[in-house]
Design a protein around this motif. Sequence first.
Motif, mmCIF file in Angstrom:
data_model
loop_
_atom_site.group_PDB
_atom_site.id
_atom_site.type_symbol
_atom_site.label_atom_id
_atom_site.label_comp_id
_atom_site.label_asym_id
_atom_site.label_seq_id
_atom_site.Cartn_x
_atom_site.Cartn_y
_atom_site.Cartn_z
ATOM 1 N N ILE A 204 -19.106 -29.047 10.366
ATOM 2 C CA ILE A 204 -18.059 -29.079 9.329
ATOM 3 C C ILE A 204 -16.846 -28.266 9.778
ATOM 4 O O ILE A 204 -15.693 -28.637 9.520
ATOM 5 N N TYR A 205 -17.103 -27.168 10.470
ATOM 6 C CA TYR A 205 -16.014 -26.341 11.019
ATOM 7 C C TYR A 205 -15.132 -27.215 11.914
ATOM 8 O O TYR A 205 -13.903 -27.224 11.800
ATOM 9 N N LEU A 206 -15.764 -27.967 12.827
ATOM 10 C CA LEU A 206 -15.000 -28.792 13.777
ATOM 11 C C LEU A 206 -14.292 -29.949 13.072
ATOM 12 O O LEU A 206 -13.146 -30.280 13.401
ATOM 13 N N LYS A 207 -14.959 -30.530 12.098
ATOM 14 C CA LYS A 207 -14.326 -31.613 11.343
ATOM 15 C C LYS A 207 -13.082 -31.089 10.606
ATOM 16 O O LYS A 207 -12.024 -31.716 10.590
ATOM 17 N N SER A 208 -13.234 -29.901 9.996
ATOM 18 C CA SER A 208 -12.115 -29.308 9.249
ATOM 19 C C SER A 208 -10.961 -28.958 10.175
ATOM 20 O O SER A 208 -9.796 -29.054 9.790
ATOM 21 N N LEU A 209 -11.305 -28.530 11.394
ATOM 22 C CA LEU A 209 -10.259 -28.224 12.373
ATOM 23 C C LEU A 209 -9.425 -29.479 12.637
ATOM 24 O O LEU A 209 -8.185 -29.445 12.625
ATOM 25 N N LYS A 210 -10.096 -30.591 12.863
ATOM 26 C CA LYS A 210 -9.392 -31.856 13.142
ATOM 27 C C LYS A 210 -8.484 -32.225 11.964
ATOM 28 O O LYS A 210 -7.297 -32.511 12.141
ATOM 29 N N ARG A 238 -18.455 -17.984 20.678
ATOM 30 C CA ARG A 238 -18.664 -19.313 21.287
ATOM 31 C C ARG A 238 -18.108 -20.421 20.388
ATOM 32 O O ARG A 238 -17.730 -21.485 20.863
ATOM 33 N N MET A 239 -18.068 -20.155 19.090
ATOM 34 C CA MET A 239 -17.534 -21.155 18.151
ATOM 35 C C MET A 239 -16.068 -21.439 18.470
ATOM 36 O O MET A 239 -15.623 -22.592 18.417
ATOM 37 N N ALA A 240 -15.321 -20.411 18.821
ATOM 38 C CA ALA A 240 -13.906 -20.599 19.143
ATOM 39 C C ALA A 240 -13.759 -21.405 20.429
ATOM 40 O O ALA A 240 -12.855 -22.240 20.543
ATOM 41 N N GLN A 245 -11.932 -26.359 22.762
ATOM 42 C CA GLN A 245 -12.164 -27.524 23.636
ATOM 43 C C GLN A 245 -11.985 -28.812 22.824
ATOM 44 O O GLN A 245 -11.400 -29.788 23.290
ATOM 45 N N HIS A 246 -12.481 -28.785 21.594
ATOM 46 C CA HIS A 246 -12.390 -29.937 20.695
ATOM 47 C C HIS A 246 -10.920 -30.270 20.415
ATOM 48 O O HIS A 246 -10.502 -31.425 20.521
ATOM 49 N N LEU A 247 -10.144 -29.243 20.096
ATOM 50 C CA LEU A 247 -8.725 -29.464 19.756
ATOM 51 C C LEU A 247 -7.933 -29.956 20.975
ATOM 52 O O LEU A 247 -7.094 -30.853 20.864
ATOM 53 N N ALA A 248 -8.245 -29.365 22.137
ATOM 54 C CA ALA A 248 -7.546 -29.778 23.357
ATOM 55 C C ALA A 248 -7.853 -31.247 23.661
ATOM 56 O O ALA A 248 -6.964 -32.020 24.033
#
Length: 388
Positions: A204-210, A238-240, A245-248
């Motif tokens: 959910i963290y990564l989805k929210s980032l997107k 490690r979450m950051a 990496q996801h955002l890049a």
Amino acid sequence: MSVGIDEISFYTSSYYFDLRTLAEVQNTDPEKYYVGIGQEKMGMAAPDEDVVTMAANAALPLIERVGPDAVSTLMFATETGIDQSKAAGVYVHRLLGLNPNCRVVEMKQACYSATAALQMACALVARDPSRKVLVIASDIARYDLDTPGEATQGCGAVAMLISANPRLVEIDPEVGNHTEDVMDFWRPNYRTTALVDGKYSTKIYLKSLKRAWENFRVASGRRFDELSYFCYHLPFTRMAQKAHQHLAKLNKASLNAEQIEDQIAPTLNYNRIIGNSYTASMYIGLCSLLENCREDLAGQRIGFFSYGSGCVAEFYSGSVVAGYRDCLHVQRHRDMLEQRESLGYEEYLKLYHYPDFRDGEEHELPHVTRGRFRLAAISHHKREYVPC
Ligand code: HMG
């Protein structure tokens, strides 16, 4: 006129627990913690330390400089509330000797609320640039023993003075948000430890980032390559790394793995040895960036991703001001971290199980903290805070 962070200072507990010791007891490879989640130590609050004492300690250097009458509003962000009614910031107001005309309010939305406080503080200053707003975020992250969350505990507080023409970071007005009703992490009123669906929370963290990033792109028109460094909410470091990496990747950035890592590495130094401090985490990460990045950051734009489970997320940006290095508390922070005391496993357990007095009797607390303020007693259901 610009508005933003004029000064920043953080504080953590007098004790820490090394995750190598936890790994030994659990018969786990310590690299799982040191590398796998990127955490080495976690702050453990002493019996006479809590969100109020950490907050007052974090804010003290700022108030010593500007004087107690300079602050018009104190916003206190926390999800470790000590009272359902009274704002924890009211105790801090007294401990710091702030003016009776200064308003105080407590804010909550998991780890996100410090960002809400910061944005509201910027709006208040924009309305009246003669004002200074003190934003404090303070939390103690606690999970049940022998759960995957245990290694991601920690504690800390950060204090930021928000003003016109700030000396550290000018905050851009555009933001991107994402809100969604999810149960990834929560703490009902009757519990002292959080409940969490760990793997789901990272998704959910990564989805929210997107989603927050996409919203920010539309609102600001800014591109990924206009941002030099990135501060992420840091439940564990490690979450950051995963997030960045996801955002890049989402932005098809033409950077190699090392360059991607370099954009966040200086933000991680302090959190790696403090642990999760919920609302304070991302801003302790900002402190780490400003204080540990060798490159001169003046004029560089930073991206911020704030995430609070439940969930509310926000992406925003800000530019570092020339001369920022003269306004930092580097030595104070290093000394404070160095002076912390390490706990053995039995001591960690003793502290973890330290009684949470609820009987209304008189309980004096041992003087342990190295800080300037302490919780001296809990008596007749009242918390008694004193300067040391
Ligand atoms: P887990 O089950 O202990 O960990 O839970 P794992 O088995 O998935 O291992 C973690 C990583 O270590 C993995 O790497 C392993 O491969 C690696 P990944 O696959 O993820 O890249 N690993 C090793 N690496 C090197 N050497 C080894 C080794 N062994 C394994 N020997 C979890 C991890 C994060 C789920 C758990 O700690 C947890 O539940 N934490 C609490 C929840 C949390 O922090 N969520 C983060 C997102 S939500 C958020 O940030 C909000 C929050 O701050 C609250 C708020 O908003 O108020 C939590």
